[in-house]
Design a protein around this motif. Sequence first.
Motif, PDB file in Angstrom:
ATOM      1  N   UNK A 526       0.792  -1.271   0.153  1.00 16.29           N
ATOM      2  CA  UNK A 526      -0.182   0.067  -0.076  1.00 16.29           C
ATOM      3  C   UNK A 526       0.800   1.168   0.083  1.00 16.29           C
ATOM      4  N   UNK A 527       1.923   1.299   0.767  1.00 12.95           N
ATOM      5  CA  UNK A 527       2.803   2.423   0.865  1.00 12.95           C
ATOM      6  C   UNK A 527       3.182   2.956  -0.547  1.00 12.95           C
ATOM      7  N   UNK A 532       2.823   6.358  -5.435  1.00 13.85           N
ATOM      8  CA  UNK A 532       2.831   6.557  -7.005  1.00 13.85           C
ATOM      9  C   UNK A 532       1.570   7.514  -7.094  1.00 13.85           C
ATOM     10  N   UNK A 533       0.533   7.276  -6.396  1.00  7.97           N
ATOM     11  CA  UNK A 533      -0.611   8.068  -6.809  1.00  7.97           C
ATOM     12  C   UNK A 533      -0.330   9.717  -6.440  1.00  7.97           C
ATOM     13  N   UNK A 534       0.390   9.689  -5.336  1.00  7.94           N
ATOM     14  CA  UNK A 534       0.577  11.102  -5.044  1.00  7.94           C
ATOM     15  C   UNK A 534       1.488  11.889  -6.111  1.00  7.94           C
ATOM     16  N   UNK A 535       2.417  11.119  -6.849  1.00  9.49           N
ATOM     17  CA  UNK A 535       3.184  11.558  -7.836  1.00  9.49           C
ATOM     18  C   UNK A 535       2.287  12.032  -8.992  1.00  9.49           C
ATOM     19  N   UNK A 536       1.229  10.996  -9.426  1.00  7.74           N
ATOM     20  CA  UNK A 536       0.254  11.258 -10.377  1.00  7.74           C
ATOM     21  C   UNK A 536      -0.511  12.629  -9.983  1.00  7.74           C
ATOM     22  N   UNK A 537      -0.784  12.578  -8.779  1.00 10.20           N
ATOM     23  CA  UNK A 537      -1.728  13.826  -8.466  1.00 10.20           C
ATOM     24  C   UNK A 537      -0.976  15.267  -8.629  1.00 10.20           C
ATOM     25  N   UNK A 559     -10.071  13.250  -7.634  1.00 11.05           N
ATOM     26  CA  UNK A 559     -10.755  12.127  -7.158  1.00 11.05           C
ATOM     27  C   UNK A 559     -10.689  10.721  -8.069  1.00 11.05           C
ATOM     28  N   UNK A 560     -10.816  11.054  -9.280  1.00 13.52           N
ATOM     29  CA  UNK A 560     -10.816  10.163 -10.527  1.00 13.52           C
ATOM     30  C   UNK A 560      -9.444   9.377 -10.461  1.00 13.52           C
ATOM     31  N   UNK A 561      -8.544   9.884 -10.028  1.00 14.18           N
ATOM     32  CA  UNK A 561      -7.193   9.193 -10.288  1.00 14.18           C
ATOM     33  C   UNK A 561      -6.855   7.866  -9.381  1.00 14.18           C
ATOM     34  N   UNK A 612      12.875   7.960  -6.129  1.00 11.44           N
ATOM     35  CA  UNK A 612      11.745   8.514  -7.227  1.00 11.44           C
ATOM     36  C   UNK A 612      10.579   8.513  -6.333  1.00 11.44           C
ATOM     37  N   UNK A 613      10.245   7.620  -5.238  1.00 13.75           N
ATOM     38  CA  UNK A 613       9.094   7.455  -4.791  1.00 13.75           C
ATOM     39  C   UNK A 613       9.389   7.875  -3.148  1.00 13.75           C
ATOM     40  N   UNK A 614      10.525   8.263  -2.824  1.00 11.98           N
ATOM     41  CA  UNK A 614      10.941   8.553  -1.469  1.00 11.98           C
ATOM     42  C   UNK A 614      10.538   7.255  -0.644  1.00 11.98           C
ATOM     43  N   UNK A 615      11.284   6.022  -0.998  1.00 16.03           N
ATOM     44  CA  UNK A 615      10.932   4.797  -0.141  1.00 16.03           C
ATOM     45  C   UNK A 615      11.970   4.360   0.753  1.00 16.03           C
ATOM     46  N   UNK A 616      12.622   5.514   1.075  1.00 17.24           N
ATOM     47  CA  UNK A 616      13.905   5.204   2.122  1.00 17.24           C
ATOM     48  C   UNK A 616      13.748   4.413   3.296  1.00 17.24           C
ATOM     49  N   UNK A 617      12.461   4.698   3.874  1.00  9.94           N
ATOM     50  CA  UNK A 617      12.170   4.051   5.028  1.00  9.94           C
ATOM     51  C   UNK A 617      11.292   2.754   4.671  1.00  9.94           C
ATOM     52  N   UNK A 618      11.049   2.454   3.421  1.00  9.40           N
ATOM     53  CA  UNK A 618      10.393   1.286   3.164  1.00  9.40           C
ATOM     54  C   UNK A 618      11.091   0.174   2.128  1.00  9.40           C
ATOM     55  N   UNK A 619      12.282   0.502   2.132  1.00 11.02           N
ATOM     56  CA  UNK A 619      13.189  -0.369   1.297  1.00 11.02           C
ATOM     57  C   UNK A 619      12.994  -1.866   1.166  1.00 11.02           C
TER      58      UNK A 619
END
Length: 652
Positions: A526-527, A532-537, A559-561, A612-619
């Motif tokens: 989910x994270x 990904x959705x945040x980037x699209x928005x 809301x549609x994204x 790219x997705x700031x996943x440093x704490x979720x590698x």
Amino acid sequence: MSGPLYDLLPPPADTDPSSDDLLGRFLDYVADRGLALYPAQEEAILALFEDKNVILNTPTGSGKTLVASALHFASLARGRRSVYTSPIKALVNEKWMALCRELGPENVGLSTGDATVNRDAPVLCCTAEVLANIALREGEDAAVDDVVMDEFHWYADRDRGVAWQVPLLALPQARFLLMSATLGDVTPFEEALSRLNGRPTATVKSVSRPVPLEYAYSQIPLAQTLEKLVSEGKAPVYVVHFTQRDAADSAQDFTSLNLCTRDEKNAVAEAIQGFRFTSPHGPDVRKWLKQGIGVHHAGMLPKYRVLVEQLAQRGLLKVICGTDTLGVGINVPIRTVLFTRLCKFDGQKTAVLSARDFHQIAGRAGRKGFDDLGFVVAQAPEHVIENLKLDEKARDGRKVVPERLVSRFEVSHGMLLNVLSRRGDGCRAMQRLVRDSHESDRAKKTHFRRAWQLFRALLLRGIVEITPRTEEGSRLRVNVSLQEDFSMDQALSLYLLETIPLLEPDSEAHALGVLTLVESILEDPDLILRRQLDKLKDRKVAEMKAEGLDYDQRMAELEKLEHPKPLRDFVYATFNAFADRHPWVGEENIRPKSIAREMFEGFRSFADYVQEYDLERAEGLLLRHLNSAYKVLTQTVPDTVKTDAIREMELY
């Protein structure tokens, strides 16, 4: 200091050593190490040398590991094969290294799904799922004579508990040692074990801890509580969080505290000199460690978790901010356990910690041989209305009897394939497995019905075949054209196999389509999808502002994204048709997404994607998803449909 346990094995010429001789040798080993057995250890070891099953229900730190070593030693001395299992790979790896030192590396193997070393050795360390698959696939023909199931309370885990039950149903030739600090009523297991293998079962219980615990309740801010504990000489402190983000945030907050002296900081800096903190999250990990603060949770890369464990074992860390993974037997010395709260989200709801979870985590406090007293501190929550309830939990939690373990048996495609792959009558073996499961009669009927539905689906798809009856009575076999390591561990593996032929094989996008289907049957990380959705928005907002859309219009469009879902309509349509044909699908759902595909299409490296997705704490989360996608791609997608493009994707 004594030599390794291997040196005390009887000479090879002694092919049938007596129990008294082996017991004497093991007790010599214990004495040479300067150890004195606790009464519970002594009782359990004697029962093992009397060839009994043993259920060992004693507190954390009471020497259950030594009892397990006694079983491995006796098994190896008699030419038998023993297996050690635990719920997490880190603990399996740790046990493997310890047994290699004691019994010789040539005698000890490892199998975790991620790594395999000397798998056919007379002593095997593996995860519970690996042993369950062996039990399902080979049953009473499996080369398994003695089994140690550590952290057996995982039997009641909602998602993984079935792996702890299967060996108790399918390995009648084996003798068992079940170990946990929190088991509750074990009468059903005593009866089940003796019924399974015909051996008597001894239950050894004790509530006496080698290192007593002192309980406290803190109503001052968390940082002040931590400073107070460190100043009182109660470090190392394990600060318990129930989300990975909270653990990392606390570590960052604690860097403002003066927890270590200059000499202590220099010692840590020297210890980590030369270690490569190369991932995007690495600089944060290094910064925290230099302040004497470790972070430990499943979202971190394994190399960072191992480093934290090693530094903690050397006494170089004052604080470890982690999740409840350290409650599962990882050998990290802790003097104080500090609960940031006494409730957690269990996957469905947020609730007060169960007595079992509280015992397991609190039990890590107090180091035998180092501490005379361990400390357990519960931090007051923000909601005052909960204070009295949580206070009572912290003070009286040690008196609560753990809940009874609940069966989590479940029939899956993977289980069916393993059992049907056995020599002999796989159908009858599957019937016995369900019949002997620790389920109610009503639940067994449901399992039988589901097994039949899954079997029909496998038969119709050609994954299993009916063959002429052999001398052994077998009339079924797994399709010989499938790869040797073929598996269907994902619940919707059959959907994948049925849907791949619907893709255009000559299309340039065929390989990407296969990868999309692979990712669609995996759980959602989910994270990553939220990022990904945040980037699209963000991109969409910039576009709409440039177009001059007003705020309400922009919000309506946002809301549609949704996160990227390649082949969205195709996946949903084919899955709905699949679900209509297969009533066993039930509440299972398809989850189209594009993570591995996005990386492959963009030629991104692991580090590129993390940044790219700031996943440093979720590698670790990203690594697990990619590993799952790779396993399905290599083991579930049939070799017969793999094009050069798909094989290139596997190599990538």
